[in-house]
Design a protein around this motif. Sequence first.
Motif, PDB file in Angstrom:
ATOM      1  N   PRO A  91       0.835  -1.206   0.000  1.00 29.20           N
ATOM      2  CA  PRO A  91       0.000   0.000   0.000  1.00 29.20           C
ATOM      3  C   PRO A  91       0.872   1.258   0.000  1.00 29.20           C
ATOM      4  O   PRO A  91       1.940   1.273   0.609  1.00 29.20           O
ATOM      5  CB  PRO A  91      -0.779  -0.098   1.318  1.00 29.20           C
ATOM      6  N   HIS A  92       0.426   2.271  -0.704  1.00 30.25           N
ATOM      7  CA  HIS A  92       1.150   3.545  -0.711  1.00 30.25           C
ATOM      8  C   HIS A  92       1.125   4.125   0.700  1.00 30.25           C
ATOM      9  O   HIS A  92       0.084   4.104   1.369  1.00 30.25           O
ATOM     10  CB  HIS A  92       0.498   4.504  -1.712  1.00 30.25           C
ATOM     11  N   PRO A  93       2.247   4.664   1.193  1.00 32.62           N
ATOM     12  CA  PRO A  93       2.293   5.167   2.572  1.00 32.62           C
ATOM     13  C   PRO A  93       1.364   6.353   2.840  1.00 32.62           C
ATOM     14  O   PRO A  93       1.050   6.642   3.992  1.00 32.62           O
ATOM     15  CB  PRO A  93       3.760   5.565   2.770  1.00 32.62           C
ATOM     16  N   MET A  94       0.882   7.018   1.789  1.00 32.87           N
ATOM     17  CA  MET A  94      -0.026   8.149   1.968  1.00 32.87           C
ATOM     18  C   MET A  94      -1.481   7.766   1.666  1.00 32.87           C
ATOM     19  O   MET A  94      -2.339   8.640   1.530  1.00 32.87           O
ATOM     20  CB  MET A  94       0.404   9.310   1.056  1.00 32.87           C
ATOM     21  N   HIS A 135      -7.491   6.059  -1.273  1.00 33.16           N
ATOM     22  CA  HIS A 135      -6.673   6.526  -2.387  1.00 33.16           C
ATOM     23  C   HIS A 135      -5.398   7.206  -1.880  1.00 33.16           C
ATOM     24  O   HIS A 135      -5.282   7.521  -0.703  1.00 33.16           O
ATOM     25  CB  HIS A 135      -7.466   7.505  -3.264  1.00 33.16           C
ATOM     26  N   ALA A 136      -4.473   7.431  -2.801  1.00 32.08           N
ATOM     27  CA  ALA A 136      -3.259   8.192  -2.509  1.00 32.08           C
ATOM     28  C   ALA A 136      -2.873   8.968  -3.755  1.00 32.08           C
ATOM     29  O   ALA A 136      -3.263   8.622  -4.866  1.00 32.08           O
ATOM     30  CB  ALA A 136      -2.122   7.253  -2.099  1.00 32.08           C
ATOM     31  N   TRP A 137      -2.072  10.020  -3.543  1.00 28.08           N
ATOM     32  CA  TRP A 137      -1.538  10.823  -4.632  1.00 28.08           C
ATOM     33  C   TRP A 137      -0.034  10.587  -4.676  1.00 28.08           C
ATOM     34  O   TRP A 137       0.624  10.609  -3.644  1.00 28.08           O
ATOM     35  CB  TRP A 137      -1.805  12.312  -4.396  1.00 28.08           C
ATOM     36  N   SER A 138       0.517  10.375  -5.861  1.00 25.57           N
ATOM     37  CA  SER A 138       1.950  10.147  -6.003  1.00 25.57           C
ATOM     38  C   SER A 138       2.488  11.023  -7.119  1.00 25.57           C
ATOM     39  O   SER A 138       2.100  10.875  -8.280  1.00 25.57           O
ATOM     40  CB  SER A 138       2.215   8.671  -6.319  1.00 25.57           C
TER      41      SER A 138
END
Length: 158
Positions: A91-94, A135-138
Amino acid sequence: MNTIPRRIVTGIKNGKSTIIEDQQTENVVEHLPGLIISDIWNTQKMPAGLDLETRIPNTGFPQTPKNGTYFRYVVIPPDKDLGVEFKAGEPHPMMHQTQTLDYIVILSGKLHLIMEDGETLLQPGDIVIQRGTNHAWSNRSDEPCIQLAVLIDAEIQI
């Protein structure tokens, strides 16, 4: 810190429409290096009242008022400037979830919208309808990404 565009607020004075405020946005916070958020406006109920503004605290993850809205300006720096490492299969950390329906417009830069299942690259002019999902933003580029978002309190059904 980046300069956020000026904020212009209209209203009624002596029975006529008028500009009651025209100034640089003051509610600007750099939560992490380069992650700049300005909560431009909010409403506290639906239908929205047009008579006054209730100043809100500027938080990294929004706390939209019950039956209300947020209008926010966000500068998302490159992941490398935040020290964020995204590893495939994890999972994305954010990753986060908000209790809102969000209308988001990418103004400049590039940004990946990451979901639990899949992702997509966003570019200037792209519009996201974010419906209360995890969700996350990258930002995998070398330049900041600027987005405008309207967050509307919603009933999330999981």
